[in-house]
Design a protein around this motif. Structure first.
Motif, PDB file in Angstrom:
ATOM      1  N   ASN A  27      33.926 -42.361 -20.161  1.00 47.58           N
ATOM      2  CA  ASN A  27      33.352 -41.842 -18.927  1.00 47.58           C
ATOM      3  C   ASN A  27      34.258 -40.824 -18.256  1.00 47.58           C
ATOM      4  O   ASN A  27      33.792 -39.982 -17.514  1.00 47.58           O
ATOM      5  CB  ASN A  27      33.044 -42.985 -17.958  1.00 47.58           C
ATOM      6  CG  ASN A  27      31.854 -43.800 -18.410  1.00 47.58           C
ATOM      7  OD1 ASN A  27      31.026 -43.323 -19.162  1.00 47.58           O
ATOM      8  ND2 ASN A  27      31.783 -45.036 -17.955  1.00 47.58           N
ATOM      9  N   GLU A  29      35.754 -38.397 -19.691  1.00 43.94           N
ATOM     10  CA  GLU A  29      35.568 -37.104 -20.333  1.00 43.94           C
ATOM     11  C   GLU A  29      34.085 -36.767 -20.504  1.00 43.94           C
ATOM     12  O   GLU A  29      33.705 -36.056 -21.427  1.00 43.94           O
ATOM     13  CB  GLU A  29      36.261 -37.109 -21.688  1.00 43.94           C
ATOM     14  CG  GLU A  29      37.751 -37.322 -21.595  1.00 43.94           C
ATOM     15  CD  GLU A  29      38.421 -37.323 -22.953  1.00 43.94           C
ATOM     16  OE1 GLU A  29      37.732 -37.057 -23.948  1.00 43.94           O
ATOM     17  OE2 GLU A  29      39.617 -37.591 -22.999  1.00 43.94           O
ATOM     18  N   ALA A  30      33.261 -37.243 -19.611  1.00 39.22           N
ATOM     19  CA  ALA A  30      31.814 -37.097 -19.763  1.00 39.22           C
ATOM     20  C   ALA A  30      31.364 -35.641 -19.770  1.00 39.22           C
ATOM     21  O   ALA A  30      30.498 -35.270 -20.533  1.00 39.22           O
ATOM     22  CB  ALA A  30      31.100 -37.859 -18.657  1.00 39.22           C
ATOM     23  N   GLY A  31      31.936 -34.765 -18.951  1.00 37.38           N
ATOM     24  CA  GLY A  31      31.482 -33.380 -18.869  1.00 37.38           C
ATOM     25  C   GLY A  31      32.338 -32.399 -19.633  1.00 37.38           C
ATOM     26  O   GLY A  31      32.152 -31.195 -19.500  1.00 37.38           O
ATOM     27  N   SER A  32      33.276 -32.874 -20.430  1.00 38.83           N
ATOM     28  CA  SER A  32      34.194 -31.947 -21.091  1.00 38.83           C
ATOM     29  C   SER A  32      33.487 -31.074 -22.125  1.00 38.83           C
ATOM     30  O   SER A  32      33.811 -29.898 -22.255  1.00 38.83           O
ATOM     31  CB  SER A  32      35.351 -32.708 -21.733  1.00 38.83           C
ATOM     32  OG  SER A  32      34.886 -33.552 -22.753  1.00 38.83           O
ATOM     33  N   THR A  33      32.533 -31.609 -22.841  1.00 34.86           N
ATOM     34  CA  THR A  33      31.823 -30.812 -23.843  1.00 34.86           C
ATOM     35  C   THR A  33      31.021 -29.708 -23.178  1.00 34.86           C
ATOM     36  O   THR A  33      31.016 -28.565 -23.641  1.00 34.86           O
ATOM     37  CB  THR A  33      30.892 -31.714 -24.672  1.00 34.86           C
ATOM     38  OG1 THR A  33      31.676 -32.739 -25.266  1.00 34.86           O
ATOM     39  CG2 THR A  33      30.194 -30.927 -25.753  1.00 34.86           C
ATOM     40  N   THR A  34      30.372 -30.009 -22.087  1.00 33.61           N
ATOM     41  CA  THR A  34      29.587 -29.011 -21.362  1.00 33.61           C
ATOM     42  C   THR A  34      30.500 -27.921 -20.804  1.00 33.61           C
ATOM     43  O   THR A  34      30.169 -26.735 -20.868  1.00 33.61           O
ATOM     44  CB  THR A  34      28.805 -29.677 -20.222  1.00 33.61           C
ATOM     45  OG1 THR A  34      28.007 -30.723 -20.779  1.00 33.61           O
ATOM     46  CG2 THR A  34      27.915 -28.693 -19.513  1.00 33.61           C
ATOM     47  N   ALA A  35      31.651 -28.301 -20.274  1.00 34.07           N
ATOM     48  CA  ALA A  35      32.595 -27.317 -19.740  1.00 34.07           C
ATOM     49  C   ALA A  35      33.141 -26.423 -20.852  1.00 34.07           C
ATOM     50  O   ALA A  35      33.250 -25.203 -20.675  1.00 34.07           O
ATOM     51  CB  ALA A  35      33.735 -28.024 -19.025  1.00 34.07           C
TER      52      ALA A  35
END
Length: 74
Positions: A27, A29-35
């Protein structure tokens, strides 16, 4: 002293692998791929804009047309 998961001692590292600790790590690193996707997309758009500006300049256009004419004349 027992290894207590509720220990609030600074520097405490919990080495137990249970479901709660592994989902907690995910949780974070939830938005790391989108960033990362947004940064790569922005870099690609900037590079494309740079290429368009270079290739649309008069000097480069003349150089490219000269290369094409020379290649077609053989």
């Amino acid at each position: 002293m027992e290894n207590d998961t509720n220990d609030a001692t600074p520097g405490h590292i919990d080495l137990q692998h249970n479901a709660e600790s592994s989902t907690g790590l995910l949780n974070d690193e939830a938005g790391s791929t989108t960033a990362e996707f947004a940064v790569v997309t922005l870099a690609a758009v900037a590079f494309a804009g740079l290429l368009v500006s270079i290739l649309s300049s008069g000097d480069v256009r003349g150089l490219l047309m000269g290369l094409i004419r020379q290649a077609l004349s053989f």
